[in-house]
Design a protein around this motif. Structure first.
Motif, PDB file in Angstrom:
ATOM      1  N   LEU A 242       0.656  -1.322  -0.076  1.00 51.57           N
ATOM      2  CA  LEU A 242       0.066   0.129  -0.206  1.00 51.57           C
ATOM      3  C   LEU A 242       0.822   1.171   0.033  1.00 51.57           C
ATOM      4  N   ARG A 243       1.936   1.308   0.414  1.00 51.13           N
ATOM      5  CA  ARG A 243       2.755   2.674   1.068  1.00 51.13           C
ATOM      6  C   ARG A 243       3.595   2.383  -0.800  1.00 51.13           C
ATOM      7  N   GLY A 244       4.004   1.170  -0.728  1.00 51.71           N
ATOM      8  CA  GLY A 244       4.630   1.428  -1.753  1.00 51.71           C
ATOM      9  C   GLY A 244       3.631   2.601  -3.521  1.00 51.71           C
ATOM     10  N   LEU A 245       3.060   1.944  -3.498  1.00 47.14           N
ATOM     11  CA  LEU A 245       2.003   2.469  -4.693  1.00 47.14           C
ATOM     12  C   LEU A 245       1.231   3.239  -4.250  1.00 47.14           C
ATOM     13  N   GLN A 251      -3.515   4.485  -6.164  1.00 51.11           N
ATOM     14  CA  GLN A 251      -4.650   4.297  -4.817  1.00 51.11           C
ATOM     15  C   GLN A 251      -4.948   3.397  -4.706  1.00 51.11           C
ATOM     16  N   LEU A 252      -5.029   2.239  -3.313  1.00 50.62           N
ATOM     17  CA  LEU A 252      -5.552   1.073  -3.194  1.00 50.62           C
ATOM     18  C   LEU A 252      -6.913   1.113  -2.433  1.00 50.62           C
ATOM     19  N   ILE A 339       0.702  -0.697 -14.354  1.00 50.59           N
ATOM     20  CA  ILE A 339       0.224   0.122 -14.032  1.00 50.59           C
ATOM     21  C   ILE A 339       1.048   0.946 -12.892  1.00 50.59           C
ATOM     22  N   GLY A 340       2.082  -0.197 -12.295  1.00 58.41           N
ATOM     23  CA  GLY A 340       2.763   0.984 -11.766  1.00 58.41           C
ATOM     24  C   GLY A 340       4.465  -0.531 -11.061  1.00 58.41           C
ATOM     25  N   VAL A 341       5.789   0.364 -10.793  1.00 60.12           N
ATOM     26  CA  VAL A 341       6.343  -0.101 -10.084  1.00 60.12           C
ATOM     27  C   VAL A 341       6.902   0.850  -9.164  1.00 60.12           C
ATOM     28  N   ALA A 342       7.103  -0.083  -7.327  1.00 55.59           N
ATOM     29  CA  ALA A 342       7.505   1.043  -6.537  1.00 55.59           C
ATOM     30  C   ALA A 342       8.408  -0.115  -5.454  1.00 55.59           C
ATOM     31  N   GLU A 343       8.863   0.820  -4.981  1.00 60.96           N
ATOM     32  CA  GLU A 343       9.223  -0.119  -3.799  1.00 60.96           C
ATOM     33  C   GLU A 343       8.957  -0.272  -2.878  1.00 60.96           C
ATOM     34  N   ALA A 344       9.307  -1.493  -2.132  1.00 60.75           N
ATOM     35  CA  ALA A 344       8.320  -1.525  -0.936  1.00 60.75           C
ATOM     36  C   ALA A 344       8.867  -3.205   0.322  1.00 60.75           C
ATOM     37  N   GLY A 345       9.112  -2.168   1.731  1.00 62.89           N
ATOM     38  CA  GLY A 345       9.114  -2.520   2.834  1.00 62.89           C
ATOM     39  C   GLY A 345      11.114  -2.550   2.328  1.00 62.89           C
TER      40      GLY A 345
END
Length: 405
Positions: A242-245, A251-252, A339-345
């Motif tokens: 959730l935070r990464g995206l 927005q999820l 639709i999205g690429v992000a860092e997570a954790g």
């Protein structure tokens, strides 16, 4: 009919309205990783190699010590003494600072684990040093009969011990901390410990016979403790995703894990604030470690498997997948849109794709010839564009309208 390389869900997610991301991340669970088993085997090998080298090349190390000492004699006294003393103080201070920080922040489990790791590894370093002393010749052992070596252990006879408990304990703490520290920080701490090992060992005036065994016992200690008590599960979880995206503008409303056959990533399904269904692939350290072990197995089993070297990080692997997916879509291959690429954790990454209706071929009881023909046409199309899927199986073949071309 359309066939694409995504994984379909088998169970509908549970909708939870008004999902918010708390400011504090909950405690992570602890898991046991096969990577620690592999590291334990390597560590025992290092101890064995260290003892073998001490037995076979002890006089060569004595000559290396003499050459190094002749070189050091040409340097001013501050250049000989300041670097090893400074590094030893920095490493010892870092150990004390880490333990003190664990206490101040009430991370008692980490404090006990790091303290136990340092103490056990330091004790094993003394034991390993005794073994080194037992396999070397007496003239070489006499070279340890010196004084004034900073922060080194002296045995009952007053000789400098071949082992360095501070080095072994630091390696153990570094191995334990790798289960929750970011890879970049862990790498910088590794450079510090490695610099201390090299500088202090080759400026101490004694043969460097305990260097490999100290590293080995440190890794043995860390691997055993992680296997017994478990390491932090750093795979991206719901809050990480959730935070990464959210950081990249997606927005999820909800995120739920999917119970499907997935390899190399953890599949999730989500719904965005505008009602769009999203398929998410989450990758963390465990997935990368599993990929490395799989590649090692293929190399041992097939040797000429054609596998290229793995990417240096999870980020590079995800960036490569995103690039290839965009390239395939631009070339007309039926593949879901990114639709999205992000860092997570911690060192994790997520890929978000548009979610398609349908199911994967491994959940279809009878696949007709028309579907098979369409599948192989798509594979041929990928290959004609110089794109390899690398995990082509039924679970990764997605059918949106079975039997209706």
């Amino acid at each position: 009919m359309r066939i694409v390389n995504v994984i379909a869900p088998t169970e509908p997610p549970v909708v939870r309205e008004g999902l918010t991301v708390p400011a504090v991340h909950p405690h992570r669970r602890h898991v046991r990783s096969p990577v620690d088993v592999l590291r334990l085997v390597i560590a025992f090998g290092l101890v064995g190699i260290g003892l073998l080298i001490a037995n076979l090349f002890d006089t060569a190390f004595l000559g290396l010590r003499d050459d190094g000492q002749a070189l050091m004699d040409d340097l001013p006294s501050w250049a000989r003494d300041v670097p090893p003393v400074t590094l030893a103080v920095v490493v010892a201070g870092s150990v004390a600072l880490a333990l003190g920080w664990m206490l101040l922040t009430t991370r008692y489990r980490r404090f006990l684990l790091l303290s136990a790791g340092f103490g056990i590894a330091a004790g094993l370093s003394i034991v390993a040093g005794e073994l080194v002393t037992a396999v070397i010749d007496e003239p070489v052992a006499a070279a340890f009969d010196i004084e004034g070596v900073f922060l080194r252990y002296y045995d009952a006879a007053g000789r400098v011990h071949p082992g360095d408990p501070l080095l072994a304990g630091s390696v153990a703490m570094l191995g334990l901390a790798s289960s929750y520290l970011p890879r970049g920080l862990n790498r910088r701490l590794g450079v510090l410990v490695g610099s201390y090992a090299i500088v202090s060992t080759f400026t101490a005036g004694v043969p460097a016979l305990g260097l490999i065994t100290d590293v080995g016992v440190g890794l043995i200690t860390a691997s055993l403790l992680l296997l017994i008590f478990g390491r932090h599960d750093l795979a991206p979880d719901e809050l990480d995703i959730l935070r990464g995206l959210h950081a990249v503008g997606l927005q999820l409303d909800r995120v739920e894990p999917m119970s499907v056959d997935a390899r190399g990533s953890a599949p999730w399904e989500a719904v965005s604030s505008d009602g769009q269904r999203v398929f998410i692939k989450a990758l963390g350290r465990d997935q990368r470690s599993a990929d490395l072990l799989f590649r090692l197995y293929r190399w041992l089993r097939f040797r000429l498997s054609g596998d290229r070297l793995p990417f240096a990080s999870v980020r590079r692997s995800v960036e490569h997948e995103a690039l290839v997916s965009l390239q395939a879509a631009a070339l007309g291959v039926a593949t879901p849109r990114i639709i999205g690429v992000a860092e997570a954790g911690v060192d994790g990454m997520v890929l978000a794709y548009e979610r398609l209706d349908g199911r994967s071929a491994d959940h279809v009881a009878d696949i007709d010839d028309q579907t098979l023909d369409a599948t192989w046409r798509m594979v041929s199309q990928l290959h004609s564009k110089r794109i390899a899927h690398r995990d082509l199986r039924l679970a990764n073949i997605f059918i949106d309208r079975l039997g209706k071309p």
